[in-house]
Design a protein around this motif. Structure first.
Motif, PDB file in Angstrom:
ATOM      1  N   VAL A  71     -14.204  -1.196  -5.380  1.00  0.00           N
ATOM      2  CA  VAL A  71     -13.841  -1.417  -3.689  1.00  0.00           C
ATOM      3  C   VAL A  71     -15.117  -0.978  -2.899  1.00  0.00           C
ATOM      4  CG1 VAL A  71     -12.336  -0.701  -1.664  1.00  0.00           C
ATOM      5  CG2 VAL A  71     -11.415  -1.103  -4.045  1.00  0.00           C
ATOM      6  N   ALA A  72     -15.480  -1.924  -2.056  1.00  0.00           N
ATOM      7  CA  ALA A  72     -16.605  -1.696  -1.112  1.00  0.00           C
ATOM      8  C   ALA A  72     -16.834  -0.630  -0.447  1.00  0.00           C
ATOM      9  CB  ALA A  72     -17.079  -3.195  -0.414  1.00  0.00           C
ATOM     10  N   THR A  73     -15.687  -0.334   0.252  1.00  0.00           N
ATOM     11  CA  THR A  73     -15.423   0.999   1.123  1.00  0.00           C
ATOM     12  C   THR A  73     -15.383   2.060   0.468  1.00  0.00           C
ATOM     13  OG1 THR A  73     -14.210  -0.315   2.835  1.00  0.00           O
ATOM     14  CG2 THR A  73     -14.305   1.989   3.036  1.00  0.00           C
ATOM     15  N   HIS A  82      -8.245   3.770   1.986  1.00  0.00           N
ATOM     16  CA  HIS A  82      -8.466   2.664   1.023  1.00  0.00           C
ATOM     17  C   HIS A  82      -8.383   2.708  -0.247  1.00  0.00           C
ATOM     18  CE1 HIS A  82     -10.941   0.812   4.336  1.00  0.00           C
ATOM     19  NE2 HIS A  82     -11.335   2.116   4.591  1.00  0.00           N
ATOM     20  N   ASP A  83      -8.165   1.843  -1.241  1.00  0.00           N
ATOM     21  CA  ASP A  83      -7.943   1.877  -2.695  1.00  0.00           C
ATOM     22  C   ASP A  83      -9.320   2.618  -3.477  1.00  0.00           C
ATOM     23  OD1 ASP A  83      -5.240   0.788  -3.426  1.00  0.00           O
ATOM     24  OD2 ASP A  83      -5.908  -0.362  -1.776  1.00  0.00           O
ATOM     25  N   PRO A  84      -9.083   3.524  -4.331  1.00  0.00           N
ATOM     26  CA  PRO A  84     -10.134   4.014  -4.886  1.00  0.00           C
ATOM     27  C   PRO A  84     -10.380   3.028  -6.081  1.00  0.00           C
ATOM     28  CG  PRO A  84      -8.346   5.421  -5.268  1.00  0.00           C
ATOM     29  CD  PRO A  84      -7.899   4.423  -4.439  1.00  0.00           C
ATOM     30  N   CYS A  85      -9.388   2.389  -6.660  1.00  0.00           N
ATOM     31  CA  CYS A  85      -9.327   1.256  -7.551  1.00  0.00           C
ATOM     32  C   CYS A  85      -8.403   0.043  -7.126  1.00  0.00           C
ATOM     33  CB  CYS A  85      -9.124   1.652  -8.863  1.00  0.00           C
ATOM     34  SG  CYS A  85      -9.442   0.558 -10.343  1.00  0.00           S
ATOM     35  N   VAL A  86      -8.776  -0.948  -7.186  1.00  0.00           N
ATOM     36  CA  VAL A  86      -7.884  -2.084  -6.464  1.00  0.00           C
ATOM     37  C   VAL A  86      -7.057  -2.606  -7.700  1.00  0.00           C
ATOM     38  CG1 VAL A  86      -9.192  -4.217  -7.157  1.00  0.00           C
ATOM     39  CG2 VAL A  86      -7.863  -4.339  -4.982  1.00  0.00           C
ATOM     40  N   VAL A  87      -7.338  -2.335  -9.052  1.00  0.00           N
ATOM     41  CA  VAL A  87      -6.520  -3.390 -10.026  1.00  0.00           C
ATOM     42  C   VAL A  87      -5.050  -2.915 -10.051  1.00  0.00           C
ATOM     43  CG1 VAL A  87      -8.541  -3.923 -11.305  1.00  0.00           C
ATOM     44  CG2 VAL A  87      -7.610  -1.606 -11.709  1.00  0.00           C
ATOM     45  N   PRO A  88      -4.518  -1.566  -9.842  1.00  0.00           N
ATOM     46  CA  PRO A  88      -3.004  -1.652 -10.114  1.00  0.00           C
ATOM     47  C   PRO A  88      -2.343  -2.523  -9.028  1.00  0.00           C
ATOM     48  CG  PRO A  88      -4.156   0.645  -9.963  1.00  0.00           C
ATOM     49  CD  PRO A  88      -5.332  -0.368  -9.728  1.00  0.00           C
ATOM     50  N   LYS A 135     -11.652  11.590  -5.845  1.00  0.00           N
ATOM     51  CA  LYS A 135     -11.988  13.061  -5.393  1.00  0.00           C
ATOM     52  C   LYS A 135     -13.427  12.972  -5.064  1.00  0.00           C
ATOM     53  CE  LYS A 135      -8.075  15.465  -7.730  1.00  0.00           C
ATOM     54  NZ  LYS A 135      -7.536  16.211  -8.847  1.00  0.00           N
ATOM     55  N   ASP A 136     -14.186  12.073  -5.967  1.00  0.00           N
ATOM     56  CA  ASP A 136     -15.766  12.046  -5.515  1.00  0.00           C
ATOM     57  C   ASP A 136     -16.089  11.074  -4.464  1.00  0.00           C
ATOM     58  OD1 ASP A 136     -16.400  13.578  -7.781  1.00  0.00           O
ATOM     59  OD2 ASP A 136     -16.504  11.974  -9.015  1.00  0.00           O
ATOM     60  N   ARG A 137     -14.953  10.783  -3.732  1.00  0.00           N
ATOM     61  CA  ARG A 137     -15.329  10.018  -2.377  1.00  0.00           C
ATOM     62  C   ARG A 137     -15.889   8.545  -2.953  1.00  0.00           C
ATOM     63  NH1 ARG A 137     -14.543  12.869   2.105  1.00  0.00           N
ATOM     64  NH2 ARG A 137     -16.070  11.596   3.213  1.00  0.00           N
ATOM     65  N   ASP A 138     -15.279   8.225  -4.163  1.00  0.00           N
ATOM     66  CA  ASP A 138     -16.028   6.889  -4.848  1.00  0.00           C
ATOM     67  C   ASP A 138     -14.963   5.814  -5.120  1.00  0.00           C
ATOM     68  OD1 ASP A 138     -18.184   5.025  -5.177  1.00  0.00           O
ATOM     69  OD2 ASP A 138     -19.234   6.735  -6.024  1.00  0.00           O
ATOM     70  N   THR A 139     -15.290   4.778  -5.811  1.00  0.00           N
ATOM     71  CA  THR A 139     -14.687   3.680  -6.094  1.00  0.00           C
ATOM     72  C   THR A 139     -14.973   3.287  -7.425  1.00  0.00           C
ATOM     73  OG1 THR A 139     -15.512   1.912  -4.931  1.00  0.00           O
ATOM     74  CG2 THR A 139     -13.896   3.062  -3.762  1.00  0.00           C
ATOM     75  N   ILE A 140     -14.012   2.378  -8.230  1.00  0.00           N
ATOM     76  CA  ILE A 140     -14.249   1.989  -9.588  1.00  0.00           C
ATOM     77  C   ILE A 140     -13.682   0.806  -9.614  1.00  0.00           C
ATOM     78  CG2 ILE A 140     -12.208   3.134 -10.552  1.00  0.00           C
ATOM     79  CD1 ILE A 140     -14.413   3.840 -13.025  1.00  0.00           C
ATOM     80  N   GLY A 141     -14.078   0.002 -10.505  1.00  0.00           N
ATOM     81  CA  GLY A 141     -13.546  -1.569 -10.743  1.00  0.00           C
ATOM     82  C   GLY A 141     -12.785  -1.651 -12.125  1.00  0.00           C
ATOM     83  N   PRO A 191       0.889  -1.225  -0.099  1.00  0.00           N
ATOM     84  CA  PRO A 191      -0.006   0.083  -0.026  1.00  0.00           C
ATOM     85  C   PRO A 191       0.761   1.285   0.035  1.00  0.00           C
ATOM     86  CG  PRO A 191      -0.106  -1.022   2.294  1.00  0.00           C
ATOM     87  CD  PRO A 191       0.662  -2.014   1.543  1.00  0.00           C
ATOM     88  N   GLY A 192       0.214   2.234  -0.193  1.00  0.00           N
ATOM     89  CA  GLY A 192       0.820   3.772  -0.155  1.00  0.00           C
ATOM     90  C   GLY A 192       1.780   3.902  -1.297  1.00  0.00           C
ATOM     91  N   GLN A 193       1.884   3.285  -2.366  1.00  0.00           N
ATOM     92  CA  GLN A 193       2.819   3.414  -3.434  1.00  0.00           C
ATOM     93  C   GLN A 193       2.524   4.485  -4.494  1.00  0.00           C
ATOM     94  OE1 GLN A 193       2.447  -0.021  -6.786  1.00  0.00           O
ATOM     95  NE2 GLN A 193       2.045  -0.931  -4.707  1.00  0.00           N
ATOM     96  N   SER A 194       1.121   5.071  -4.413  1.00  0.00           N
ATOM     97  CA  SER A 194       0.967   6.050  -5.424  1.00  0.00           C
ATOM     98  C   SER A 194      -0.320   6.831  -4.956  1.00  0.00           C
ATOM     99  CB  SER A 194       0.938   5.591  -6.761  1.00  0.00           C
ATOM    100  OG  SER A 194      -0.476   4.976  -6.832  1.00  0.00           O
ATOM    101  N   LYS A 195      -0.716   7.911  -5.705  1.00  0.00           N
ATOM    102  CA  LYS A 195      -1.703   8.661  -5.303  1.00  0.00           C
ATOM    103  C   LYS A 195      -3.135   8.050  -5.677  1.00  0.00           C
ATOM    104  CE  LYS A 195      -2.277  11.212  -9.639  1.00  0.00           C
ATOM    105  NZ  LYS A 195      -2.329  12.464 -10.401  1.00  0.00           N
ATOM    106  N   ILE A 196      -3.454   6.729  -6.285  1.00  0.00           N
ATOM    107  CA  ILE A 196      -4.428   6.095  -6.884  1.00  0.00           C
ATOM    108  C   ILE A 196      -4.511   4.965  -6.079  1.00  0.00           C
ATOM    109  CG2 ILE A 196      -4.466   7.116  -8.795  1.00  0.00           C
ATOM    110  CD1 ILE A 196      -3.221   4.662 -10.224  1.00  0.00           C
ATOM    111  N   THR A 197      -3.760   4.762  -4.749  1.00  0.00           N
ATOM    112  CA  THR A 197      -3.882   3.519  -3.977  1.00  0.00           C
ATOM    113  C   THR A 197      -3.881   3.753  -2.643  1.00  0.00           C
ATOM    114  OG1 THR A 197      -1.339   3.667  -3.397  1.00  0.00           O
ATOM    115  CG2 THR A 197      -2.275   2.230  -5.283  1.00  0.00           C
TER     116      THR A 197
END
Length: 361
Positions: free
Chosen positions: A301-303, A326-332, A200-206, A49-55
């Motif tokens: 991501v569910a959270t 939490h990750d906004p997108c888990v795939v990376p 930024k929308d406080r949401d997640t995507i698959g 975790p913590g490796q970039s702005k999108i994780t």
């Protein structure tokens, strides 16, 4: 129950997201395999975790500690024990959901199964458990390297934004050149912008992680219930947030006729090959020597960092507020996990293949 994977090359993972540590034991690794600790660390860095702005911004170095099964840099044939200690737990971030069931999480199902649950980050159901799988997968990759087998996964889709090119048309060596792990630099930038806007929308995507396994010998797979593609499917569907698995032509194959979909055999030198590969390198549940390729679909991501309505353990209506990291997108971060699970499957079947023919014993 359910914490072990594999038959001969077998792993068992343990630990919780906010516990003292996570870990894995690896049984069945042949003696004499050179264990490159730096390679294991490199694989762990790809997942951490913590490796970039999108994780997720949780800070874990995921440093490994080999406890057993390795002496003077080589496997001894006895169980290899690896531990990854947690360092940046913030369990207080989860106190507000101690008796609440978060939508689309394992909170309710774990509570019904066990009558108790570790609400700190989901406990055993947390994706942090996959750190142990990546460590074990790195050892499996070392074993596969002796056979020249290569595994490469990459992000091929985020939301509705998908690569148009097949893996044969891409330079997969560029996968690690960007934070989203997409080998197409132009599409990668679009994916990063999409994930960041969702965050930024406080949401997640698959998204989708595609994977190709090269140089697999023909003959791996066990009929009839332990087919190679069935085991790969089990491995991928056992990863957190995975909602779908397809190999070869997958669901697109239903649009074709048999005359189009069949893979004709030809002789090339001293090898039998196929002119096409809609089978995805697997026929009759057994590898045919062609590239094995598949796709893995991950849900959002569910959270999410938004208020949602739910119930608590008493059945009362409550509001669940998103907190924590939490990750906004888990795939990376899922790319090395997909590779690790694929490596574990192929390593297991390589060892099993030794018992198929008398000449191999």
């Amino acid at each position: 129950m359910g914490n072990s994977f594999g038959k001969l090359f077998k792993i068992t993972t343990f630990g919780e997201s906010h516990g003292v540590a996570l870990g894995v034991t690896i049984e069945g690794c042949p003696a004499g395999l050179e264990i490159d600790e730096n390679f294991i660390r490199t694989e762990m860095q790809r997942r951490k975790p913590g490796q970039s702005k999108i994780t997720t911004q949780r800070k874990e170095e995921d440093e490994i500690e080999i406890l057993s099964g390795v002496f003077e840099g080589k496997s001894t044939g006895t169980p290899i024990g690896i531990v990854i200690r947690n360092a940046d737990q913030k369990s207080k971030d989860y106190s507000h959901i101690a008796d609440k069931f978060r939508p689309s999480h394992a909170d309710y199902t774990y509570f019904e199964k066990y009558g108790i649950r570790d609400y700190r980050g989901g406990g055993r159901s947390s994706a942090r458990e996959t750190a142990a799988r990546v460590a074990a997968g790195a050892v499996a990759k070392m074993l596969l390297a002796h056979k020249g087998i290569e595994i490469q996964a990459y992000v091929s889709q985020v939301g509705g934004l998908a690569l148009e090119k097949s893996y044969q048309e891409l330079d997969l060596s560029k996968t690690e050149d960007n934070i989203v792990r997409c080998p197409d630099p132009v599409v990668a930038e679009e994916m990063i912008e999409l994930i960041d806007s969702v965050r930024k929308d406080r949401d997640t995507i698959g998204g989708v992680v595609s994977c190709v396994i090269k140089n697999t010998p023909a003959g791996l797979g066990e009929p009839v219930f332990d087919r190679l593609h069935a085991e790969l499917g089990k491995a991928m569907l056992g990863i957190n947030a995975v909602k779908g698995f397809e190999y070869g032509s997958g669901f697109e194959g239903v649009k074709m006729r048999g005359s189009q979909h069949n893979d004709p055999f030809v002789k090339e030198g001293d090898q039998i090959k196929t002119t096409t590969n809609y089978s995805g390198g697997i026929q009759g549940g057994i590898s045919n020597g062609e590239d094995i390729y598949f796709r893995v679909a991950f849900k959002p991501v569910a959270t999410i960092m938004q208020d949602q309505e739910s119930v608590n353990e008493a059945g009362d209506v409550v509001t669940v507020s998103g907190k924590g990291r939490h990750d906004p997108c888990v795939v990376p971060r899922a790319v090395p996990i997909v590779e690790a699970m694929a490596a574990l499957v192929i390593a297991d079947y390589l060892l099993l293949a030794k018992s198929n023919k008398l000449v191999d014993l």
